[in-house]
Design a protein around this motif. Structure first.
Motif, PDB file in Angstrom:
ATOM      1  N   GLN A  58       0.994  -1.434   0.317  1.00  0.00           N
ATOM      2  CA  GLN A  58      -0.175  -0.288  -0.440  1.00  0.00           C
ATOM      3  C   GLN A  58       1.195   0.944  -0.064  1.00  0.00           C
ATOM      4  O   GLN A  58       0.619   2.442  -0.847  1.00  0.00           O
ATOM      5  N   THR A  59       1.880   1.079   0.119  1.00  0.00           N
ATOM      6  CA  THR A  59       2.888   2.244   0.844  1.00  0.00           C
ATOM      7  C   THR A  59       3.816   2.442  -0.640  1.00  0.00           C
ATOM      8  O   THR A  59       3.277   4.075  -0.857  1.00  0.00           O
ATOM      9  N   GLU A  61       2.520   1.428  -3.963  1.00  0.00           N
ATOM     10  CA  GLU A  61       0.954   2.287  -4.013  1.00  0.00           C
ATOM     11  C   GLU A  61       1.256   3.739  -3.880  1.00  0.00           C
ATOM     12  O   GLU A  61       1.228   4.731  -5.136  1.00  0.00           O
ATOM     13  N   GLN A  62       1.297   4.185  -2.653  1.00  0.00           N
ATOM     14  CA  GLN A  62       0.846   5.700  -2.433  1.00  0.00           C
ATOM     15  C   GLN A  62       1.783   6.210  -2.966  1.00  0.00           C
ATOM     16  O   GLN A  62       0.778   7.685  -3.519  1.00  0.00           O
ATOM     17  N   ASP A  63       3.043   5.973  -2.961  1.00  0.00           N
ATOM     18  CA  ASP A  63       3.868   7.369  -3.604  1.00  0.00           C
ATOM     19  C   ASP A  63       4.248   6.334  -4.700  1.00  0.00           C
ATOM     20  O   ASP A  63       4.835   7.664  -5.197  1.00  0.00           O
ATOM     21  N   ARG A  65       2.041   7.064  -6.524  1.00  0.00           N
ATOM     22  CA  ARG A  65       0.623   7.711  -7.293  1.00  0.00           C
ATOM     23  C   ARG A  65       0.874   9.331  -7.029  1.00  0.00           C
ATOM     24  O   ARG A  65       0.304   9.723  -7.903  1.00  0.00           O
ATOM     25  N   GLN A  66       1.780   9.575  -6.343  1.00  0.00           N
ATOM     26  CA  GLN A  66       2.370  11.366  -5.893  1.00  0.00           C
ATOM     27  C   GLN A  66       3.623  11.262  -6.945  1.00  0.00           C
ATOM     28  O   GLN A  66       3.162  12.510  -7.513  1.00  0.00           O
TER      29      GLN A  66
END
Length: 298
Positions: A58-59, A61-63, A65-66
């Protein structure tokens, strides 16, 4: 109207500014095409040996996307219509093909992924899988002289026994011509005449030893090559007819010329070629070769 309306850039989850990203941005800017950038992140799965895999995925993926959002802002400020997405997957090839089917792009752009020889013996490289299965034209980028192509070379094969020059060669030349026109680049035509392979293709088996046979075959192929060039308005100084083993000769030509993009036909392979890899696939081993593979009409 531009040849390209929608470009699809495939990137990994390592969040790097790569040659493929630079090429995709340059093509989108030059053609006015919309650019969709999708990052494919392979899931971390330690089979329960280490806890926290879900949190780590999840981390990542979030990084990612940013990072994509930041890149999209820069591209948008340069006048490029851009959209982004990040996909977490354990089945990379099928995730990519599903996106291609959904987006229906005019061109898929990706950095070449160089694999060591021993790994290719155990696993089919992703780039090879895409060459075999991707339904749209595929641009694999290794290194660049400049972001926008200035010299586009169409590699043709007037001798191919399964695809007459009026289909696959025409598709290759048309694709290369359209790309060159939109980028204000030079269009060149290339054929490598491998006499040993031509003898086998023409006669099916055995070794041909008739006096003068090789010379006559070469002259016939050269004439067909020149006919293609004249029909498509390629001047003589941009025609390149070589006689040597195919893969090495093309790699040498790319290395010692100003070639930015080599456009090649991507035809269905026989069993042996599936096992050993095609000419297009093996050219990806050479770091200066940027390939645009055009799928054959079947």
């Amino acid at each position: 109207m531009s040849q390209y309306q929608r470009l699809f850039l495939m990137v990994g989850g390592d969040m790097r500014h790569t040659p493929a990203l630079e090429r995709a941005a340059a093509l989108a800017h030059a053609t006015g095409a919309a650019l969709h950038i999708c990052a494919f992140i392979e899931e971390v799965d330690t089979l329960g040996v280490i806890s926290g895999d879900e949190f780590l995925n999840q981390t990542r993926e979030q990084d990612t996307r940013q990072w994509l959002a930041d890149e999209a802002t820069l591209l948008h400020d340069n006048g490029i219509r851009v959209s982004t997405d990040a996909i977490l997957t354990r089945d990379l090839i099928n995730a990519v093909l599903a996106q291609v089917k959904e987006i229906d792009p005019d061109l898929l752009i990706k950095d070449v992924q160089h694999e060591p020889a021993f790994k290719r013996l155990l696993f089919t490289p992703l780039d090879w899988q895409l060459l075999r299965e991707c339904p749209c034209p595929l641009h694999l980028v290794s290194a660049m002289h400049c972001p926008l192509p200035r010299v586009v070379v169409a590699a043709v094969d007037p001798t191919h026994p399964e695809h007459p020059h009026d289909d696959l060669n025409e598709a290759v030349i048309q694709t290369a011509s359209d790309l060159a026109r939109q980028c204000n680049a030079e269009l060149h035509l290339l054929h490598v005449c491998d006499s040993a392979r031509t003898h086998m293709a023409d006669f099916g088996a055995g070794t041909v030893t008739m006096p003068g046979f090789g010379r006559d075959v070469r002259k016939s192929i050269h004439k067909a090559f020149e006919h293609l060039a004249v029909r498509h308005g390629v001047p003589q100084e941009r025609q390149h007819f070589l006689s040597a083993p195919i893969t090495r000769s093309i790699a040498d030509f790319v290395e010692h010329s100003r070639t930015d993009v080599l456009v090649m036909g991507n035809h269905p392979r026989k069993l042996l070629e599936r096992l050993t890899g095609s000419t297009t696939e093996h050219l990806l081993d050479h770091t200066l070769c940027n390939v645009l593979a055009v799928k054959a009409v079947t």
